[in-house]
Design a protein around this motif. Structure first.
Motif, PDB file in Angstrom:
ATOM      1  N   ASP A 206     -52.140 -35.248  -7.036  1.00 25.85           N
ATOM      2  CA  ASP A 206     -51.811 -34.540  -5.796  1.00 25.85           C
ATOM      3  C   ASP A 206     -50.338 -34.182  -5.843  1.00 25.85           C
ATOM      4  O   ASP A 206     -49.526 -34.986  -6.298  1.00 25.85           O
TER       5      ASP A 206
ATOM      6  N   LYS B   3     -59.375 -32.921   3.430  1.00 21.68           N
ATOM      7  CA  LYS B   3     -58.178 -33.454   4.081  1.00 21.68           C
ATOM      8  C   LYS B   3     -58.103 -32.874   5.480  1.00 21.68           C
ATOM      9  O   LYS B   3     -58.471 -31.721   5.669  1.00 21.68           O
TER      10      LYS B   3
ATOM     11  N   ASP C  45     -56.672 -33.184  -6.312  1.00 25.41           N
ATOM     12  CA  ASP C  45     -56.358 -32.142  -5.336  1.00 25.41           C
ATOM     13  C   ASP C  45     -56.710 -30.793  -5.954  1.00 25.41           C
ATOM     14  O   ASP C  45     -56.719 -30.642  -7.177  1.00 25.41           O
TER      15      ASP C  45
ATOM     16  N   SER D   1     -59.198 -32.259  -0.912  1.00 28.71           N
ATOM     17  CA  SER D   1     -58.461 -31.023  -0.662  1.00 28.71           C
ATOM     18  C   SER D   1     -58.462 -30.599   0.794  1.00 28.71           C
ATOM     19  O   SER D   1     -59.397 -30.901   1.540  1.00 28.71           O
TER      20      SER D   1
END
Length: 128
Positions: free
Chosen positions: A14, A110, A58, A88
């Protein structure tokens, strides 16, 4: 909760330091060994040195994005069976489907819930 039978290693990729820190802490607290990478190129270099048991990846990162990293992993005999869980901010259905089409085994949107991350990681390590 199923505790790891060995020290299973997870690579967290990430470009946001706060996400790396939080995910690393969550997974370390669960008994996993955690490595981190801040972009796709660093992730691929890290994986080339030592293949992890699972990758949290990510999608939107500078340089090589997560989808391209996963594509490369799935074409390499050494890494094709490593489960990749996308994590993500891209939460559109087309993005999730693309994640599965390039070889991801799961997709977490996310902002993520800690319990969800723990459960999905545990499940995919068990399946593996």
């Amino acid at each position: 909760m199923i505790l790891p039978t060995q020290l299973e290693e997870i690579l967290v990729v990430d470009d946001t330091p706060a996400n790396l820190k939080l995910l690393s802490q969550i997974l370390t607290d669960q008994g996993y060994k955690v490595r981190v990478a801040v972009n796709g190129a660093q992730a691929l270099a890290s994986i080339d040195l030592a293949v992890p048991d699972l990758i949290l990846l990510d999608v939107k990162m500078p340089g090589i994005n997560g989808f391209d990293v996963c594509r490369q992993l799935k074409t390499n005999p050494k890494t094709k069976k490593v489960p990749v869980i996308f994590i993500s901010a891209l939460d559109d259905l087309k993005d999730k489907l693309k994640g599965f089409s390039v070889g991801g085994v799961d997709y977490i949107s996310k902002p993520f819930q800690i319990e969800e991350v723990k459960a999905r990681v545990e499940s995919h390590l068990f399946i593996r």
